[in-house]
Scaffold this motif. Structure first.
Motif, PDB file in Angstrom:
ATOM      1  N   VAL A 118       0.821  -1.238  -0.116  1.00  0.00           N
ATOM      2  CA  VAL A 118       0.019   0.129  -0.111  1.00  0.00           C
ATOM      3  C   VAL A 118       0.770   1.228   0.000  1.00  0.00           C
ATOM      4  CG1 VAL A 118      -1.661   1.323   1.275  1.00  0.00           C
ATOM      5  CG2 VAL A 118      -2.185  -1.136   1.039  1.00  0.00           C
ATOM      6  N   LYS A 119       1.748   1.402   0.740  1.00  0.00           N
ATOM      7  CA  LYS A 119       2.926   2.379   0.783  1.00  0.00           C
ATOM      8  C   LYS A 119       3.655   2.511  -0.377  1.00  0.00           C
ATOM      9  CE  LYS A 119       7.012   4.078   3.379  1.00  0.00           C
ATOM     10  NZ  LYS A 119       7.867   3.754   4.490  1.00  0.00           N
ATOM     11  N   ILE A 120       3.980   1.432  -1.160  1.00  0.00           N
ATOM     12  CA  ILE A 120       4.567   1.798  -2.445  1.00  0.00           C
ATOM     13  C   ILE A 120       3.654   2.211  -3.494  1.00  0.00           C
ATOM     14  CG2 ILE A 120       5.509   0.404  -4.519  1.00  0.00           C
ATOM     15  CD1 ILE A 120       7.067  -1.477  -2.304  1.00  0.00           C
ATOM     16  N   ALA A 121       2.185   1.740  -3.534  1.00  0.00           N
ATOM     17  CA  ALA A 121       1.506   2.198  -4.471  1.00  0.00           C
ATOM     18  C   ALA A 121       1.082   3.494  -3.960  1.00  0.00           C
ATOM     19  CB  ALA A 121      -0.156   1.131  -4.269  1.00  0.00           C
ATOM     20  N   ASN A 122       1.188   4.002  -2.741  1.00  0.00           N
ATOM     21  CA  ASN A 122       0.606   5.502  -2.831  1.00  0.00           C
ATOM     22  C   ASN A 122       1.893   6.105  -3.193  1.00  0.00           C
ATOM     23  OD1 ASN A 122      -1.677   5.330  -1.556  1.00  0.00           O
ATOM     24  ND2 ASN A 122      -0.955   4.949   0.530  1.00  0.00           N
ATOM     25  N   GLU A 123       3.168   5.990  -2.791  1.00  0.00           N
ATOM     26  CA  GLU A 123       4.105   6.647  -3.474  1.00  0.00           C
ATOM     27  C   GLU A 123       4.358   6.944  -4.711  1.00  0.00           C
ATOM     28  OE1 GLU A 123       6.991   5.663   0.811  1.00  0.00           O
ATOM     29  OE2 GLU A 123       7.476   4.877  -1.409  1.00  0.00           O
ATOM     30  N   ASN A 124       3.997   5.745  -5.449  1.00  0.00           N
ATOM     31  CA  ASN A 124       4.343   5.879  -7.048  1.00  0.00           C
ATOM     32  C   ASN A 124       2.858   6.007  -7.571  1.00  0.00           C
ATOM     33  OD1 ASN A 124       7.022   5.203  -6.959  1.00  0.00           O
ATOM     34  ND2 ASN A 124       6.371   3.303  -6.008  1.00  0.00           N
ATOM     35  N   GLU A 125       1.955   6.243  -7.081  1.00  0.00           N
ATOM     36  CA  GLU A 125       0.786   6.836  -7.504  1.00  0.00           C
ATOM     37  C   GLU A 125      -0.095   5.623  -8.493  1.00  0.00           C
ATOM     38  OE1 GLU A 125       1.210  11.594  -7.844  1.00  0.00           O
ATOM     39  OE2 GLU A 125       0.614  10.436  -9.713  1.00  0.00           O
ATOM     40  N   LEU A 126       0.200   4.282  -7.993  1.00  0.00           N
ATOM     41  CA  LEU A 126      -0.500   3.050  -8.615  1.00  0.00           C
ATOM     42  C   LEU A 126      -1.753   2.817  -7.921  1.00  0.00           C
ATOM     43  CD1 LEU A 126       2.649   1.026  -8.207  1.00  0.00           C
ATOM     44  CD2 LEU A 126       2.126   2.387 -10.165  1.00  0.00           C
ATOM     45  N   HIS A 127      -2.773   3.598  -8.470  1.00  0.00           N
ATOM     46  CA  HIS A 127      -4.026   3.651  -7.982  1.00  0.00           C
ATOM     47  C   HIS A 127      -4.655   2.274  -8.170  1.00  0.00           C
ATOM     48  CE1 HIS A 127      -3.570   7.895  -7.327  1.00  0.00           C
ATOM     49  NE2 HIS A 127      -3.396   7.950  -8.475  1.00  0.00           N
ATOM     50  N   THR A 128      -4.622   1.574  -9.329  1.00  0.00           N
ATOM     51  CA  THR A 128      -4.943   0.296  -9.571  1.00  0.00           C
ATOM     52  C   THR A 128      -4.566  -0.812  -8.807  1.00  0.00           C
ATOM     53  OG1 THR A 128      -5.092   0.790 -11.928  1.00  0.00           O
ATOM     54  CG2 THR A 128      -5.381  -1.590 -11.382  1.00  0.00           C
ATOM     55  N   LEU A 129      -3.285  -0.569  -8.495  1.00  0.00           N
ATOM     56  CA  LEU A 129      -2.625  -1.633  -7.308  1.00  0.00           C
ATOM     57  C   LEU A 129      -3.366  -1.482  -5.771  1.00  0.00           C
ATOM     58  CD1 LEU A 129      -0.593  -3.933  -6.334  1.00  0.00           C
ATOM     59  CD2 LEU A 129       1.201  -2.116  -6.244  1.00  0.00           C
ATOM     60  N   LYS A 130      -3.488  -0.217  -5.494  1.00  0.00           N
ATOM     61  CA  LYS A 130      -3.926   0.121  -4.026  1.00  0.00           C
ATOM     62  C   LYS A 130      -5.362  -0.341  -4.089  1.00  0.00           C
ATOM     63  CE  LYS A 130      -4.789   3.805  -1.224  1.00  0.00           C
ATOM     64  NZ  LYS A 130      -4.722   5.441  -0.914  1.00  0.00           N
ATOM     65  N   LYS A 131      -6.076  -0.062  -5.362  1.00  0.00           N
ATOM     66  CA  LYS A 131      -7.485  -0.519  -5.212  1.00  0.00           C
ATOM     67  C   LYS A 131      -7.837  -2.004  -5.357  1.00  0.00           C
ATOM     68  CE  LYS A 131     -11.765  -0.013  -8.012  1.00  0.00           C
ATOM     69  NZ  LYS A 131     -12.389   0.490  -9.363  1.00  0.00           N
ATOM     70  N   GLU A 132      -6.755  -2.676  -5.947  1.00  0.00           N
ATOM     71  CA  GLU A 132      -6.941  -4.266  -5.657  1.00  0.00           C
ATOM     72  C   GLU A 132      -6.501  -4.660  -4.288  1.00  0.00           C
ATOM     73  OE1 GLU A 132      -5.408  -5.161 -10.182  1.00  0.00           O
ATOM     74  OE2 GLU A 132      -4.621  -6.266  -8.556  1.00  0.00           O
ATOM     75  N   ILE A 133      -5.792  -3.907  -3.523  1.00  0.00           N
ATOM     76  CA  ILE A 133      -5.276  -4.419  -2.211  1.00  0.00           C
ATOM     77  C   ILE A 133      -6.533  -4.086  -1.387  1.00  0.00           C
ATOM     78  CG2 ILE A 133      -3.555  -4.000  -0.327  1.00  0.00           C
ATOM     79  CD1 ILE A 133      -1.624  -3.398  -2.491  1.00  0.00           C
ATOM     80  N   VAL A 134      -7.053  -3.075  -1.550  1.00  0.00           N
ATOM     81  CA  VAL A 134      -8.238  -2.546  -0.575  1.00  0.00           C
ATOM     82  C   VAL A 134      -9.177  -3.577  -0.838  1.00  0.00           C
ATOM     83  CG1 VAL A 134     -10.167  -0.796  -0.353  1.00  0.00           C
ATOM     84  CG2 VAL A 134      -7.487  -0.314  -0.439  1.00  0.00           C
ATOM     85  N   ASN A 135      -9.318  -3.923  -2.223  1.00  0.00           N
ATOM     86  CA  ASN A 135     -10.642  -4.960  -2.286  1.00  0.00           C
ATOM     87  C   ASN A 135     -10.276  -6.382  -1.684  1.00  0.00           C
ATOM     88  OD1 ASN A 135     -12.049  -3.169  -4.102  1.00  0.00           O
ATOM     89  ND2 ASN A 135     -11.499  -3.795  -5.862  1.00  0.00           N
ATOM     90  N   LEU A 136      -9.166  -6.910  -2.064  1.00  0.00           N
ATOM     91  CA  LEU A 136      -8.602  -7.883  -1.156  1.00  0.00           C
ATOM     92  C   LEU A 136      -8.896  -7.807   0.389  1.00  0.00           C
ATOM     93  CD1 LEU A 136      -7.234 -10.884  -1.375  1.00  0.00           C
ATOM     94  CD2 LEU A 136      -5.005  -9.483  -0.973  1.00  0.00           C
ATOM     95  N   LEU A 137      -8.541  -6.841   1.043  1.00  0.00           N
ATOM     96  CA  LEU A 137      -8.596  -6.583   2.231  1.00  0.00           C
ATOM     97  C   LEU A 137     -10.130  -6.682   2.875  1.00  0.00           C
ATOM     98  CD1 LEU A 137      -5.740  -4.149   3.334  1.00  0.00           C
ATOM     99  CD2 LEU A 137      -5.973  -6.515   3.718  1.00  0.00           C
ATOM    100  N   GLU A 138     -11.086  -6.152   2.102  1.00  0.00           N
ATOM    101  CA  GLU A 138     -12.351  -5.953   2.317  1.00  0.00           C
ATOM    102  C   GLU A 138     -13.037  -7.479   2.070  1.00  0.00           C
ATOM    103  OE1 GLU A 138     -13.391  -1.372   0.676  1.00  0.00           O
ATOM    104  OE2 GLU A 138     -14.114  -3.152  -0.507  1.00  0.00           O
ATOM    105  N   LYS A 139     -12.619  -8.211   0.956  1.00  0.00           N
ATOM    106  CA  LYS A 139     -13.244  -9.450   0.873  1.00  0.00           C
ATOM    107  C   LYS A 139     -12.649 -10.420   2.159  1.00  0.00           C
ATOM    108  CE  LYS A 139     -12.950  -9.907  -4.201  1.00  0.00           C
ATOM    109  NZ  LYS A 139     -12.274 -10.420  -5.332  1.00  0.00           N
TER     110      LYS A 139
END
Length: 136
Positions: free
Chosen positions: A111-132
């Motif tokens: 998540v930190k790497i996704a935020n720092e590099n503006e990888l919104h798709t990766l961040k969204k996938e991680i958040v979806n995974l955590l919600e599941k």
């Protein structure tokens, strides 16, 4: 390096056996018992004494004890199958907890790497995974 005292303490606590009664049966004070648990190189004879009192086979956690025939000869304890399964479950629970902690840390790093590099798709996938995971 494994810390024998901490392993023994964890198993005793999970067994539900009273530390006061354990110290009493060992002929030592509770403070001495706590000091023994702080010893990374806790003696195998003491470990076997504890196991005999709480009806737990520490050779499952310390297989090297089996090589010490002088120790095994003093303890002809037969552990019932149910307690063998309980010991295995405790060990598996510890491994699972450790793995889960590593997994959580890894997700935090991603998540930190996704935020720092503006990888919104990766961040969204991680958040979806955590919600599941929290739903399931």
């Amino acid at each position: 390096m494994i810390h024998r005292g901490h392993i023994v303490e964890k198993i005793v606590r999970k067994s539900g056996y009273s530390l006061t009664k354990l110290a009493e049966k060992l002929g030592i004070s509770r403070n001495t018992l706590y000091n023994r648990f702080d010893n990374a190189n806790l003696g195998y004879r003491f470990i076997m004494d504890v196991g005999n009192i709480i009806h737990y086979d520490f050779t499952l956690d310390f297989p090297e004890i089996k090589k010490e025939s002088s120790l095994i000869g003093d303890y002809s304890m037969v552990v019932p199958k149910r307690e063998d399964r309980a010991a295995d479950l405790w060990r598996i629970e510890g491994k699972y907890t450790h793995l889960l902690e590593k997994y959580t840390k890894l997700l935090g790093i991603l998540v930190k790497i996704a935020n720092e590099n503006e990888l919104h798709t990766l961040k969204k996938e991680i958040v979806n995974l955590l919600e599941k995971e929290t739903r399931g």
